[in-house]
Design a protein around this motif. Structure first.
Motif, PDB file in Angstrom:
ATOM      1  N   GLU A   1      -9.915   5.841 -10.569  1.00 50.00           N
ATOM      2  CA  GLU A   1      -9.547   5.840  -8.701  1.00 50.00           C
ATOM      3  C   GLU A   1      -9.065   7.566  -8.382  1.00 50.00           C
ATOM      4  O   GLU A   1      -9.262   7.460  -7.133  1.00 50.00           O
ATOM      5  CB  GLU A   1      -8.952   4.474  -7.562  1.00 50.00           C
ATOM      6  CG  GLU A   1      -9.117   3.743  -6.949  1.00 50.00           C
ATOM      7  CD  GLU A   1      -8.094   4.147  -6.107  1.00 50.00           C
ATOM      8  OE1 GLU A   1      -7.169   4.849  -6.491  1.00 50.00           O
ATOM      9  OE2 GLU A   1      -8.040   4.456  -4.920  1.00 50.00           O
TER      10      GLU A   1
ATOM     11  N   MET B   1      -6.997   6.840   3.455  1.00 52.82           N
ATOM     12  CA  MET B   1      -7.336   4.811   3.479  1.00 52.82           C
ATOM     13  C   MET B   1      -7.595   4.159   2.298  1.00 52.82           C
ATOM     14  O   MET B   1      -8.907   5.228   1.250  1.00 52.82           O
ATOM     15  CB  MET B   1      -7.889   4.751   4.781  1.00 52.82           C
ATOM     16  CG  MET B   1      -8.116   5.398   5.986  1.00 52.82           C
ATOM     17  SD  MET B   1      -9.368   4.725   7.199  1.00 52.82           S
ATOM     18  CE  MET B   1      -8.866   3.366   7.961  1.00 52.82           C
ATOM     19  N   GLU B   2      -6.679   3.261   1.909  1.00 57.60           N
ATOM     20  CA  GLU B   2      -7.281   2.754   0.678  1.00 57.60           C
ATOM     21  C   GLU B   2      -8.944   2.087   0.694  1.00 57.60           C
ATOM     22  O   GLU B   2      -8.930   1.601   1.608  1.00 57.60           O
ATOM     23  CB  GLU B   2      -5.996   1.428   1.011  1.00 57.60           C
ATOM     24  CG  GLU B   2      -5.778   1.062  -1.071  1.00 57.60           C
ATOM     25  CD  GLU B   2      -5.222   0.280  -1.157  1.00 57.60           C
ATOM     26  OE1 GLU B   2      -4.074   0.498  -0.612  1.00 57.60           O
ATOM     27  OE2 GLU B   2      -5.392  -0.767  -1.544  1.00 57.60           O
ATOM     28  N   GLY B   3      -9.307   2.408  -0.401  1.00 60.29           N
ATOM     29  CA  GLY B   3     -10.817   2.156  -0.467  1.00 60.29           C
ATOM     30  C   GLY B   3     -11.637   2.803   0.013  1.00 60.29           C
ATOM     31  O   GLY B   3     -12.964   2.701  -0.214  1.00 60.29           O
ATOM     32  N   ALA B   4     -11.652   3.977   0.772  1.00 57.12           N
ATOM     33  CA  ALA B   4     -12.396   4.622   1.140  1.00 57.12           C
ATOM     34  C   ALA B   4     -11.997   6.369   0.024  1.00 57.12           C
ATOM     35  O   ALA B   4     -11.270   6.482  -0.038  1.00 57.12           O
ATOM     36  CB  ALA B   4     -12.052   5.450   2.721  1.00 57.12           C
TER      37      ALA B   4
ATOM     38  N   LYS C   1      -9.946   9.621  -5.751  1.00 58.07           N
ATOM     39  CA  LYS C   1      -9.410  10.198  -4.585  1.00 58.07           C
ATOM     40  C   LYS C   1      -9.034  11.266  -4.522  1.00 58.07           C
ATOM     41  O   LYS C   1      -9.000  12.225  -3.908  1.00 58.07           O
ATOM     42  CB  LYS C   1      -8.158   9.330  -4.026  1.00 58.07           C
ATOM     43  CG  LYS C   1      -8.402   8.208  -3.577  1.00 58.07           C
ATOM     44  CD  LYS C   1      -8.483   8.087  -2.156  1.00 58.07           C
ATOM     45  CE  LYS C   1      -8.421   6.501  -2.019  1.00 58.07           C
ATOM     46  NZ  LYS C   1      -8.515   7.142  -0.833  1.00 58.07           N
TER      47      LYS C   1
ATOM     48  N   SER D   1      -6.105  -5.606  -2.034  1.00 58.39           N
ATOM     49  CA  SER D   1      -7.246  -4.369  -2.360  1.00 58.39           C
ATOM     50  C   SER D   1      -6.921  -4.581  -3.446  1.00 58.39           C
ATOM     51  O   SER D   1      -5.876  -4.765  -4.463  1.00 58.39           O
ATOM     52  CB  SER D   1      -6.811  -3.275  -1.254  1.00 58.39           C
ATOM     53  OG  SER D   1      -5.386  -2.542  -2.513  1.00 58.39           O
ATOM     54  N   PRO D   2      -8.475  -4.091  -4.507  1.00 58.78           N
ATOM     55  CA  PRO D   2      -8.527  -4.367  -6.119  1.00 58.78           C
ATOM     56  C   PRO D   2      -6.859  -3.334  -6.458  1.00 58.78           C
ATOM     57  O   PRO D   2      -6.551  -4.061  -7.350  1.00 58.78           O
ATOM     58  CB  PRO D   2      -9.997  -3.540  -6.180  1.00 58.78           C
ATOM     59  CG  PRO D   2     -10.651  -3.682  -4.855  1.00 58.78           C
ATOM     60  CD  PRO D   2      -9.753  -3.845  -4.245  1.00 58.78           C
ATOM     61  N   ARG D   3      -6.819  -1.955  -5.831  1.00 56.35           N
ATOM     62  CA  ARG D   3      -5.938  -1.539  -6.391  1.00 56.35           C
ATOM     63  C   ARG D   3      -4.418  -1.904  -6.830  1.00 56.35           C
ATOM     64  O   ARG D   3      -3.629  -1.704  -7.329  1.00 56.35           O
ATOM     65  CB  ARG D   3      -5.856   0.522  -4.896  1.00 56.35           C
ATOM     66  CG  ARG D   3      -5.048   0.918  -6.023  1.00 56.35           C
ATOM     67  CD  ARG D   3      -4.313   2.343  -4.631  1.00 56.35           C
ATOM     68  NE  ARG D   3      -4.633   3.604  -4.873  1.00 56.35           N
ATOM     69  CZ  ARG D   3      -2.883   3.980  -5.272  1.00 56.35           C
ATOM     70  NH1 ARG D   3      -1.763   2.645  -4.655  1.00 56.35           N
ATOM     71  NH2 ARG D   3      -2.568   4.402  -5.759  1.00 56.35           N
TER      72      ARG D   3
ATOM     73  N   ILE E   1     -15.184   1.443 -10.844  1.00 55.16           N
ATOM     74  CA  ILE E   1     -13.786   0.747 -10.552  1.00 55.16           C
ATOM     75  C   ILE E   1     -14.222  -0.275  -9.653  1.00 55.16           C
ATOM     76  O   ILE E   1     -13.533  -1.306  -9.869  1.00 55.16           O
ATOM     77  CB  ILE E   1     -13.026   1.941  -9.354  1.00 55.16           C
ATOM     78  CG1 ILE E   1     -14.383   2.208  -7.726  1.00 55.16           C
ATOM     79  CG2 ILE E   1     -12.615   3.255  -9.904  1.00 55.16           C
ATOM     80  CD1 ILE E   1     -13.335   2.272  -6.549  1.00 55.16           C
TER      81      ILE E   1
END
Lengths: 265, 365
Positions: free
Chosen positions: A154, B291-294, A158, A229-231, A172
């Motif tokens: 992840e 943003m988380e997940g983006a 990012k 969230s998965p994170r 992921i």
């Protein structure tokens, strides 16, 4: 003889991931078969050790911290084969091998392999309970590994710094799914392990119940927190495994031999 | 026995120069038979793709075979091939090395691409069907296919995406795994966004929405790709349904902002969203990536990844060459040592020629 088997196992468990990393760094294809064969050889040596030790002491080898760590490593490898094969999670072995090797090296180099002074022969259910709880730890450990893999992949997605091995890593989404399922599997195993101890041996010390109960609550909360969230789940599963191993070692240090399985007895 | 190659490729000639020499699949069998019927040619394979036309031959006399190949090419196309430029003539180890490089993708427009291997295999299959190969070319092509496999597995020449479309696909697969359950949306009907959408569709994306300021254009593109056209004003309502957003509008400002995405991401419950911003000026506010997940990739980041992929492949060329070299030496050595069998076509021609009983076979035009 037993220690030689464990050193051989550790060597194999490190060899597979080391070769994989060397191949990936050199830009060559992921040596799936080589990696899997090395880990399978490591698993074989672990199994031989456990059989050897089991015959020596006359029951399941979970009588001291040394044996518990080895049994935990064996269970993690077993889960790896089931999960890695079932979900086709490539490179899971590359992350799992070093973790199991670390557990084994800790057992071999830092833990005294002596029968626990307070250990007494116990009925079969105690072994059953301890084995179930160790299997639960193994599932949590592998969930932690999947969590670390998720976080690593992840981060690269990012930051857009893809680096070597990026295209060989699982998605992921697959890692998040495996992470959640392993936590569920561990939670179920731990529940059964703790419930059997509670039903059959309720006079266990309160201190141990607090450890086992806290751990159980922690892992049960993870999959129930559906909106996470998965994170966040990946981060918590990795952290929870570190906490649970610490708990295991503490209970191993203060508790009775057969009780270390689930930090319960 | 000599191995000869006469060819023309995108590296040496434009498509206008190459096209008269191209041999359609429908006439390949006949062309092979014609080529084989030429006196100087013992064995023949014709590789004709959009990027190259190459004639491979095994012959006793290289000079005579060159002349025969040139005559055949001229007869087939009606244009005299010009050697050495744009046509190239290669012999023995040069010809063998060239074929090994071609099948390994080292001579391809997109370095390391694997489509060429399938095309050469097809060409070889056509030649074996037409019975224009014997042991020299059989061994050469079979060795070439092994070389291609070895190069692919032992080097990174085929690894990593090298175009914007393939980068997008690879990233999508690293996020979602299989794309069969993914829904995509194209905002703005530009050429790059269409190519990217097509690349995703080819990897199994379940459905695609197309939105454009001009609805008719969206409808036309959606019809072409088998997707669904939606009005531009409605696209935001559909964001929660999609997994991949490809944006390439001509808007002078951000049309996808962090503020707009906050409630949408909240509805997704951790399901990732892959945003591909191909527009210049950009359509998507960079803060969306925080943003988380983006996961936001703009055209620069996609091109950088593609360029790095190509650089990585270029670095592998030396390793590929080293692998090829060993096989070239082995094959050429075998070629030098291989005795000519009594039944071989070359020998028959030779014997007929010597005895003066040979029938004259005219090359077909």
């Amino acid at each position: 003889m037993g220690r030689i088997l464990l050193y051989l196992s550790t060597l194999c468990l490190l060899l597979g991931p080391a070769l994989t990393l060397a191949f990936l760094k050199a830009g060559r294809a992921y040596p799936r078969l080589l990696n899997r064969s090395a880990i399978a050889a490591g698993f074989l040596f672990q199994t031989l050790f456990l059989i050897h030790r089991g015959r020596e002491i006359g029951h399941c080898p979970l009588t001291n911290l040394f044996e518990v760590l080895i049994f935990l490593g064996w269970s993690i490898t077993l889960f790896y084969f089931v999960i890695g094969h079932g979900y086709r999670i490539s490179l899971l072995g590359t992350f799992t091998g070093p973790l199991v090797a670390l557990l084994q090296l800790t057992a071999l180099l830092a833990v005294t392999d002596a029968p626990h002074p307070r250990f007494l022969p116990h009925p079969a259910w105690v072994e059953w309970h301890a084995a179930l709880c160790i299997m639960a730890y193994a599932a949590f450990a592998l969930a932690g590994v999947a969590g670390v893999m998720f976080l690593a992949q992840e981060h690269r997605l990012k930051t857009r710094r893809l680096g070597p091995g990026f295209y060989e890593m699982p998605s992921i989404t697959a890692l998040a799914t495996v992470n959640l399922r392993l936590i569920w599997a561990g939670a179920v195993l731990l529940t059964v392990g703790l419930a059997s101890a509670w039903a059959l041996h309720p006079q266990v010390s309160a201190k141990i119940w607090i450890w086992g109960g806290s751990l159980w609550l922690l892992y049960l909360l993870l999959p129930l927190a559906r909106r996470w969230s998965p994170r966040r789940l990946a981060l918590l599963s990795a952290a929870a495994f570190v906490i649970s191993v610490t708990a295991l070692c503490l209970v191993g240090h203060f508790g009775t031999g057969a009780s270390m399985g689930g930090a319960a007895l | 026995m000599k191995i000869i190659c006469l060819g023309v490729s995108y590296q040496t000639a434009s498509v206008q120069v190459r096209e008269p020499f191209a041999i359609a699949e429908s006439v390949l069998g006949r062309s092979l038979a014609d080529l084989k019927a030429m006196e100087a040619i013992s064995e023949a394979v014709i590789v004709s793709t959009c990027n190259r036309v190459e004639f491979y031959a095994a012959a006793e006399d290289a000079q005579a075979a060159y002349c025969a190949l040139l005559a055949f090419a001229e007869a087939h196309s009606g244009v005299a091939p010009v050697v050495p430029d744009p046509f190239y003539l290669l012999e023995d180890d040069d010809a063998v090395r060239h074929l090994f490089r071609v099948v390994s993708g080292l001579e391809s427009m997109v370095l390391g691409e694997t489509e060429i291997l399938g095309q050469v295999k097809k060409a070889y299959a056509a030649a074996t069907t037409a019975q224009t190969t014997a042991r020299h070319l059989n061994k050469l092509f079979q060795r070439a296919f092994n070389v291609a496999k070895e190069v692919r597995t032992r080097t990174a020449i085929t690894r990593g995406p090298v175009s914007v479309g393939s980068v997008a696909v690879e990233l999508a697969e690293r996020i979602f795994g299989r794309l069969a359950e993914c829904h995509a949306m194209v905002l703005g009907a530009g050429e790059t966004s269409e190519l990217t959408a097509r690349a995703l569709l080819s990897r199994g994306v379940k459905s695609i929405f197309v939105a454009n300021r001009t609805y008719e254009r969206a409808a036309a593109l959606a019809a072409e790709m088998g997707g669904e056209a939606i009005r531009f004003e409605e696209c935001e309502k559909r964001y929660p349904e999609i997994d991949i957003l490809i944006s390439s509008t001509a808007a002078p400002h951000y049309i996808v902002t962090r503020e707009k995405m906050i409630p949408i991401m909240a509805q997704r419950h951790g399901r990732p969203l892959f945003v591909i911003d191909l527009a210049v000026p950009r359509d998507v506010e960079p803060a969306v990536n925080d943003m988380e997940g983006a996961y936001l990739y703009d055209i620069d980041s996609l091109q950088t990844i593609a360029r790095r992929g190509m650089d990585e492949r270029k670095k592998e060329v030396t390793r590929c060459e080293a692998l090829l070299g060993h096989h070239v030496t082995e094959y050429v050595q075998w070629l030098g040592e291989a005795p000519v069998w009594p039944g071989e076509p070359g020998r028959i021609h030779q014997e007929l020629r010597n005895s003066g009983k040979e029938e004259r076979t005219e090359p077909a035009t």
